[in-house]
Design a protein around this motif. Structure first.
Motif, mmCIF file in Angstrom:
data_model
loop_
_atom_site.group_PDB
_atom_site.id
_atom_site.type_symbol
_atom_site.label_atom_id
_atom_site.label_comp_id
_atom_site.label_asym_id
_atom_site.label_seq_id
_atom_site.Cartn_x
_atom_site.Cartn_y
_atom_site.Cartn_z
ATOM 1 N N PRO A 173 35.357 31.653 48.791
ATOM 2 C CA PRO A 173 36.441 32.627 48.465
ATOM 3 C C PRO A 173 37.769 32.209 49.245
ATOM 4 O O PRO A 173 37.421 31.644 50.215
ATOM 5 C CB PRO A 173 35.803 33.993 48.792
ATOM 6 C CG PRO A 173 35.147 33.819 49.791
ATOM 7 C CD PRO A 173 34.296 32.316 49.708
ATOM 8 N N ASN A 212 38.103 26.897 45.017
ATOM 9 C CA ASN A 212 37.807 28.454 45.160
ATOM 10 C C ASN A 212 36.657 28.780 44.072
ATOM 11 O O ASN A 212 36.351 28.142 43.059
ATOM 12 C CB ASN A 212 39.231 28.906 44.506
ATOM 13 C CG ASN A 212 39.069 30.367 44.330
ATOM 14 O OD1 ASN A 212 38.406 30.859 43.209
ATOM 15 N ND2 ASN A 212 39.418 31.319 44.983
ATOM 16 N N GLU A 213 35.895 29.777 44.864
ATOM 17 C CA GLU A 213 34.626 30.107 44.028
ATOM 18 C C GLU A 213 34.820 30.319 42.807
ATOM 19 O O GLU A 213 33.871 29.965 41.790
ATOM 20 C CB GLU A 213 33.767 31.014 44.988
ATOM 21 C CG GLU A 213 34.575 32.394 45.048
ATOM 22 C CD GLU A 213 33.865 33.311 45.792
ATOM 23 O OE1 GLU A 213 32.699 33.036 46.215
ATOM 24 O OE2 GLU A 213 34.317 34.165 45.752
ATOM 25 N N THR A 214 35.917 31.273 42.357
ATOM 26 C CA THR A 214 35.969 31.686 40.935
ATOM 27 C C THR A 214 36.281 30.484 40.060
ATOM 28 O O THR A 214 35.991 30.298 38.861
ATOM 29 C CB THR A 214 37.185 32.616 40.906
ATOM 30 O OG1 THR A 214 36.828 33.707 41.620
ATOM 31 C CG2 THR A 214 36.944 33.344 39.464
ATOM 32 N N ASN A 215 37.019 29.515 40.444
ATOM 33 C CA ASN A 215 37.276 28.179 39.652
ATOM 34 C C ASN A 215 36.224 27.742 39.333
ATOM 35 O O ASN A 215 35.918 27.077 38.041
ATOM 36 C CB ASN A 215 38.117 27.278 40.417
ATOM 37 C CG ASN A 215 39.646 27.462 40.357
ATOM 38 O OD1 ASN A 215 40.326 28.447 39.551
ATOM 39 N ND2 ASN A 215 40.268 27.181 41.410
ATOM 40 N N VAL A 217 33.177 29.182 38.926
ATOM 41 C CA VAL A 217 32.395 29.990 37.797
ATOM 42 C C VAL A 217 33.117 29.571 36.419
ATOM 43 O O VAL A 217 32.371 29.502 35.638
ATOM 44 C CB VAL A 217 32.532 31.361 38.040
ATOM 45 C CG1 VAL A 217 31.951 32.514 37.131
ATOM 46 C CG2 VAL A 217 31.975 31.963 39.384
ATOM 47 N N THR A 237 35.849 37.304 38.249
ATOM 48 C CA THR A 237 34.854 37.932 39.076
ATOM 49 C C THR A 237 35.011 39.083 39.926
ATOM 50 O O THR A 237 36.416 39.173 40.597
ATOM 51 C CB THR A 237 34.199 36.769 39.771
ATOM 52 O OG1 THR A 237 35.511 36.257 40.716
ATOM 53 C CG2 THR A 237 34.075 35.524 39.090
ATOM 54 N N GLY A 243 38.367 37.641 41.746
ATOM 55 C CA GLY A 243 38.931 36.124 41.612
ATOM 56 C C GLY A 243 39.272 36.009 40.055
ATOM 57 O O GLY A 243 38.705 36.725 39.246
ATOM 58 N N GLY A 245 39.538 32.462 37.272
ATOM 59 C CA GLY A 245 39.425 31.088 36.914
ATOM 60 C C GLY A 245 40.119 31.041 35.550
ATOM 61 O O GLY A 245 39.567 31.694 34.750
ATOM 62 N N SER A 358 32.320 38.318 35.105
ATOM 63 C CA SER A 358 31.457 38.051 35.982
ATOM 64 C C SER A 358 31.113 38.607 37.316
ATOM 65 O O SER A 358 32.060 39.074 37.861
ATOM 66 C CB SER A 358 31.047 36.467 35.843
ATOM 67 O OG SER A 358 29.975 35.931 36.319
ATOM 68 N N GLY A 359 30.063 38.267 37.829
ATOM 69 C CA GLY A 359 30.001 38.913 39.229
ATOM 70 C C GLY A 359 28.888 39.982 39.492
ATOM 71 O O GLY A 359 28.305 40.535 38.556
ATOM 72 N N TRP A 400 27.381 30.499 40.184
ATOM 73 C CA TRP A 400 28.339 29.775 41.319
ATOM 74 C C TRP A 400 28.032 28.354 41.736
ATOM 75 O O TRP A 400 29.042 27.602 41.696
ATOM 76 C CB TRP A 400 28.654 30.701 42.323
ATOM 77 C CG TRP A 400 28.874 32.335 41.954
ATOM 78 C CD1 TRP A 400 27.914 33.143 41.670
ATOM 79 C CD2 TRP A 400 30.062 32.813 42.137
ATOM 80 N NE1 TRP A 400 28.354 34.352 41.377
ATOM 81 C CE2 TRP A 400 29.582 34.475 41.644
ATOM 82 C CE3 TRP A 400 31.286 32.676 42.666
ATOM 83 C CZ2 TRP A 400 30.894 35.383 41.634
ATOM 84 C CZ3 TRP A 400 32.363 33.693 42.570
ATOM 85 C CH2 TRP A 400 32.079 35.145 42.155
#
Length: 426
Positions: A173, A212-215, A217, A237, A243, A245, A358-359, A400
């Motif tokens: 993140p 970045n973690e959402t990118n 996803v 997310t 986040g 993406g 998501s999440g 993820w």
């Protein structure tokens, strides 16, 4: 000093017009890369179909696929017969990615759990591992130890040595510069501007890519999920943070400085609630799990629950809401309204073909209840056309890590294809 030019002042008497597009830009990929990606996307595909799909001659496809086979990136596979089809003579041959050619690791580094997967070159899962941790910022040295421990454990589960791997993709993140491998800021570290890709690569002896973690996803959906057939879609997310993406023209869009699309940090209330980024009024400060827990502690007089984990607090809040507690329901309702503001902004700005929510927080259906979607409709530009569809995808933590693996697969394959192109040009 300002320099002034008049129309036609080019030195040749002719003024250029139109966009200046560099050769072989992202919109004009080398044919070798297009062929490889076509094979990878199809799973198994005959040469003649590759030629049809790409609109090129069969001879060109034959030449390029022969080079890719010699390079060990793809292989010929006997095509299975269709239902009811009787095979006579030599069986038909299809092309597929050579799965054993490379293996990569995908990692998600988060507040509560570190997750890693190993996948082969065709994207098939080989092994996965997770390590829980206590929330709170780490030092860089502590993070290095976490990464190395996680890598050792997932490799042990897969019976694979570090040397058998071709690279590691990693999602965190915060504000991550993917191109430079820099972590500009993350709530996981007690410092800023960390060259995490280089440090990790030096520590484990493998190429490393971070994002970045959402990118990631969004990349997981692009590679493995609902986004495979879409040119443009958004992933939002909701977990410890908020986040976003965004996929544009089948590619992750990151912005000029590679830190764009921070939906959680758009301002929805001037001088509003404090966000963990240090500013006030961010969307995240009203929707993320720490925001819900903070609101519940105040509104429900849960001071006696101080010290309990956010997960326990949120489960209790959700139970109260399901049982009809008006205050608990209003907390989720308020968060849902702020989420509607954020989602309507996404639609008004980008007009995506799909929004995927998501999440872990997607378990709390109050965040995307009918009232929330109706509020979103009211905030969107009224074009008279149907609203952008919204889907709920609660894949869990493996999603993820799969996106991080896709990041590594993409980087490894592009590196190999570029090297092959350079050799062929010599």
């Amino acid at each position: 000093m300002l320099t002034h030019y008049s129309a036609g002042d080019t030195g040749t008497g002719r003024k250029g017009v139109g966009p200046l597009i560099p050769p072989l830009s992202d919109t004009l990929r080398p044919l070798r890369q297009q062929v490889f990606e076509c094979v990878r996307a199809a799973g198994l595909i005959p040469r003649v179909q590759v030629a049809k799909d790409l609109g090129v001659s069969p001879a060109s496809v034959t030449t390029i696929t022969s080079e890719l086979i010699d390079s060990g990136l793809i292989e010929e596979v006997a095509a299975p017969p269709r239902d009811g089809e009787t095979v006579r003579g030599r069986p038909a041959v299809a092309l597929g990615v050579r799965a054993s050619a490379h293996r990569v690791v995908g990692m998600k580094i988060s507040d509560r759990e570190q997750t890693a997967v190993i996948v082969d070159f065709a994207g098939k899962l080989i092994a996965e591992e997770s390590i829980p941790r206590r929330p709170g910022p780490m030092t860089v040295a502590e993070l290095m130890t976490v990464i190395e421990t996680l890598l050792d454990r997932v490799c042990e589960k897969a019976s694979i040595r570090h040397a058998d791997l071709s690279g590691i993709g990693m999602g965190l993140p915060g504000f991550i510069d993917n191109a430079e491998g820099m972590v500009l800021w993350t709530p996981l570290l007690d410092t800023r501007n960390v060259a995490l890709a280089a440090l990790t690569s030096q520590r484990v002896g493998l190429p490393v890519w971070v994002d970045n973690e959402t990118n990631l996803v969004a990349m997981a959906e692009l590679w493995f999920g609902a986004g495979r057939g879409l040119s443009d879609f958004a992933v939002v997310t909701i977990e410890h943070g908020v986040g976003m993406g965004f996929v544009m023209n089948h590619r992750i869009y990151r912005g000029t400085q590679r830190v764009g699309l921070e939906l959680g940090h758009i301002k929805v209330q001037l001088d509003g609630a404090l966000c963990r980024c240090g500013q006030r009024g961010c969307l995240e400060a009203y929707v993320a799990d720490y925001a819900l827990a903070r609101e519940a502690t105040t509104a429900l007089n849960w001071g006696h629950k101080e010290g309990q984990s956010i997960t326990v607090l949120l489960e209790s809040l959700y139970d109260h809401a399901k049982a009809g507690n008006a205050t608990a329901r209003s907390i989720f309702r308020r968060a849902g309204r702020y989420l509607a503001v954020g989602l309507s902004n996404v639609v008004n700005l980008f007009d995506p073909a799909l929004i995927i929510l998501s999440g872990e927080r997607m378990r709390y259906d109050y965040l995307y209840a009918a009232e929330t979607l109706a509020e979103m409709d009211n905030l969107m530009i009224n074009t008279g056309r149907p609203r952008t569809p919204i889907e709920i995808h609660a894949w869990g933590v493996r999603l993820w890590a799969h996106g991080a693996a896709a990041l590594a697969l993409s980087a490894v394959s592009e590196t190999l294809l570029s090297a092959n192109r350079d050799i062929a040009a010599q």
